[in-house]
Design an enzyme around this catalytic site. Structure first.
Site, PDB file in Angstrom:
ATOM      1  N   ALA A   1      -5.909  -2.517  -4.329  1.00  0.00           N
ATOM      2  CA  ALA A   1      -5.462  -0.957  -4.571  1.00  0.00           C
ATOM      3  C   ALA A   1      -6.002  -0.615  -5.742  1.00  0.00           C
ATOM      4  CB  ALA A   1      -3.813  -1.369  -4.783  1.00  0.00           C
ATOM      5  N   ALA A   2      -6.335   0.982  -5.692  1.00  0.00           N
ATOM      6  CA  ALA A   2      -6.876   1.412  -6.643  1.00  0.00           C
ATOM      7  C   ALA A   2      -7.037   2.805  -6.433  1.00  0.00           C
ATOM      8  CB  ALA A   2      -8.381   0.787  -7.134  1.00  0.00           C
TER       9      ALA A   2
ATOM     10  N   GLU B   1     -24.775  15.674 -11.861  1.00  0.00           N
ATOM     11  CA  GLU B   1     -24.846  15.303 -13.281  1.00  0.00           C
ATOM     12  C   GLU B   1     -24.411  13.883 -13.661  1.00  0.00           C
ATOM     13  OE1 GLU B   1     -23.189  17.275 -17.655  1.00  0.00           O
ATOM     14  OE2 GLU B   1     -22.809  18.307 -15.779  1.00  0.00           O
TER      15      GLU B   1
ATOM     16  N   ILE C   1     -22.670   6.645   3.096  1.00  0.00           N
ATOM     17  CA  ILE C   1     -22.981   6.219   4.319  1.00  0.00           C
ATOM     18  C   ILE C   1     -22.010   6.854   5.144  1.00  0.00           C
ATOM     19  CG2 ILE C   1     -23.116   4.352   6.093  1.00  0.00           C
ATOM     20  CD1 ILE C   1     -24.480   2.665   3.741  1.00  0.00           C
TER      21      ILE C   1
ATOM     22  N   SER D   1     -16.132  -3.770 -10.102  1.00  0.00           N
ATOM     23  CA  SER D   1     -16.998  -2.741  -9.561  1.00  0.00           C
ATOM     24  C   SER D   1     -18.330  -2.833 -10.435  1.00  0.00           C
ATOM     25  CB  SER D   1     -16.351  -1.389  -9.669  1.00  0.00           C
ATOM     26  OG  SER D   1     -17.220  -0.346  -9.423  1.00  0.00           O
TER      27      SER D   1
ATOM     28  N   LEU E   1      -0.306   4.223   0.923  1.00  0.00           N
ATOM     29  CA  LEU E   1      -0.820   4.854   2.006  1.00  0.00           C
ATOM     30  C   LEU E   1      -1.236   6.303   1.461  1.00  0.00           C
ATOM     31  CD1 LEU E   1       1.616   4.415   5.013  1.00  0.00           C
ATOM     32  CD2 LEU E   1      -0.258   2.922   4.267  1.00  0.00           C
TER      33      LEU E   1
ATOM     34  N   ASP F   1       0.955  -1.218  -0.025  1.00  0.00           N
ATOM     35  CA  ASP F   1       0.005  -0.167   0.192  1.00  0.00           C
ATOM     36  C   ASP F   1       1.034   1.091  -0.003  1.00  0.00           C
ATOM     37  OD1 ASP F   1      -1.839   2.133   0.712  1.00  0.00           O
ATOM     38  OD2 ASP F   1      -3.299   0.349   1.191  1.00  0.00           O
TER      39      ASP F   1
ATOM     40  N   ARG G   1     -29.474   2.562  -4.050  1.00  0.00           N
ATOM     41  CA  ARG G   1     -28.354   1.817  -4.467  1.00  0.00           C
ATOM     42  C   ARG G   1     -28.445   0.576  -3.610  1.00  0.00           C
ATOM     43  NH1 ARG G   1     -27.860   5.234  -7.681  1.00  0.00           N
ATOM     44  NH2 ARG G   1     -26.235   6.458  -7.820  1.00  0.00           N
TER      45      ARG G   1
ATOM     46  N   TYR H   1     -13.016   5.527 -14.565  1.00  0.00           N
ATOM     47  CA  TYR H   1     -12.807   4.535 -13.568  1.00  0.00           C
ATOM     48  C   TYR H   1     -13.374   3.116 -14.025  1.00  0.00           C
ATOM     49  CZ  TYR H   1     -14.016   2.275  -9.178  1.00  0.00           C
ATOM     50  OH  TYR H   1     -13.896   1.285  -7.968  1.00  0.00           O
TER      51      TYR H   1
END
Ligand code: NAD
Length: 310
Positions: A79-80, A271, A189, A121, A40, A38, A212, A145
């Site tokens: 990781a992204a 939008e 959330i 995703s 970080l 990572d 969602r 993405y």
């Protein structure tokens, strides 16, 4: 239902200091040797379990990748650059980590003959034609993405067919739970919890009628553990609950759970916002034995409790 879990493996979790990765690390660290790679950039060292090894570095860096992957037999790739808006502002930056570095990681996995469980995703579906969304539905990602995630979701499957690499892609819907920090819709959330606990108005974009499928972190972890141990490799699965709520209902539920006196206000709609999203989870149920276990109410209670303490 029992969740099968990996044991006695050398496991790499990329992005393991982040929200999902750190929960996975905690679930694995007692029975496996866990390495975390990572940089970080959004994750924090404090979430890394004591018995895990943190390699602080960038997945895009070849030497770091080599160090992290040598000798591993299982990789969870979390990781992204996890921001739809960020990818719109910097499509090349998104592509470099979400696509190119992910492909490089698949190459490293091929060299090590390591199984890869890849964080895909729901963003790959873009604006769905209808809900629930099945894995075979059209994919028209609405952001860089989503395009990057779709590309690596395809690569993972083709790597299985072409090279026999064991891969499973997990298409997360909206994950939430303790440890999540605010940002985009996946973080709605956490934004609402922060606002409610501060008795500040909860800001709903538009009319709040958008829906969602919010899936609690324990169930995201469960899906990963099943994917790590299943014989059904080479596939891609939705990870959600199969249910959905409107953003307005979500705001009301959070006001209720927190006991806040905050109002709910509506701001300008965003939008390009996707109107409805809900996972069809028949495939992951039947093929991986996944079953959502945490209701929205219980998940919100556990999440709010965490925010109260942090
Ligand atoms: P997160 O931001 O908490 O975790 C990502 C981690 O990756 C962070 O710790 C960050 O520091 C690290 N990272 C980023 N760039 C890196 C780089 N170049 N090299 C090394 N480390 C890097 O996000 P999360 O919510 O835990 O998401 C995990 C994965 O799940 C991501 O791939 C994301 O796209 C995917 N996903 C998440 C959701 C959600 O609702 N949270 C939904 C769909 C998909």
């Amino acid at each position: 239902m029992t969740t099968t879990r990996p044991t006695d493996r050398t496991v790499l979790i990329t992005g393991g200091a982040g929200f999902i990765g750190s929960h996975l690390a905690n679930a694995l660290v007692d029975d496996n040797e866990v390495r975390i790679l990572d940089d970080l950039s959004s994750g924090t060292r404090a979430t890394v379990p004591e018995d895990a090894t943190l390699i602080e570095g960038d997945l895009r860096d070849e030497a770091t990748r080599e160090r992290a992957t040598t000798g591993v037999d299982l990789i969870f790739h979390e990781a992204a650059l996890v921001s739809v808006q960020g990818s719109v502002e910097d499509p090349l930056g998104s592509h470099a980590i979400n696509a190119t570095a992910t492909l490089e990681l698949l190459e490293a996995a091929r060299r090590e003959d390591a199984r890869v469980v890849l964080a895909s995703s729901a963003a790959i579906y873009g604006h769905p034609e209808g809900v629930p969304i099945a894995e075979t539905d059209p994919k028209t990602p609405a952001s860089p993405y989503g395009i990057d995630k779709l590309s690596v979701d395809h690569y993972a499957r083709r790597y299985h067919e072409l090279y026999g690499l064991e891969t499973v892609s997990l298409r997360y819907f909206n994950a939430y739970g303790p440890g999540q920090t605010a940002g985009d819709y996946s973080g709605v959330i956490s934004v609402f919890c922060d606002q409610a606990l501060a008795d500040e108005p909860l800001t709903v974009h538009g009319d709040g009628g958008q829906t969602r499928d919010f899936v609690f972190i324990d169930d995201i972890v469960q899906a990963n553990l099943q994917a790590a141990t299943t014989d059904q490799v080479g596939g891609a699965y939705n990870v959600g609950t199969g249910t959905s709520v409107t953003i307005r209902e979500l705001a009301e539920a959070i006001v209720d759970v927190t006991g806040s006196s905050a109002d709910i206000t509506h701001t300008e709609g965003r939008e390009g916002d996707i109107r409805h999203s809900r996972a069809d989870i028949a495939a992951i149920r039947s093929e991986l034995g996944y079953e959502p276990t945490v209701s929205l109410r219980e998940g919100l209670e556990r999440t709010v409790e965490w925010y109260r303490q942090h």
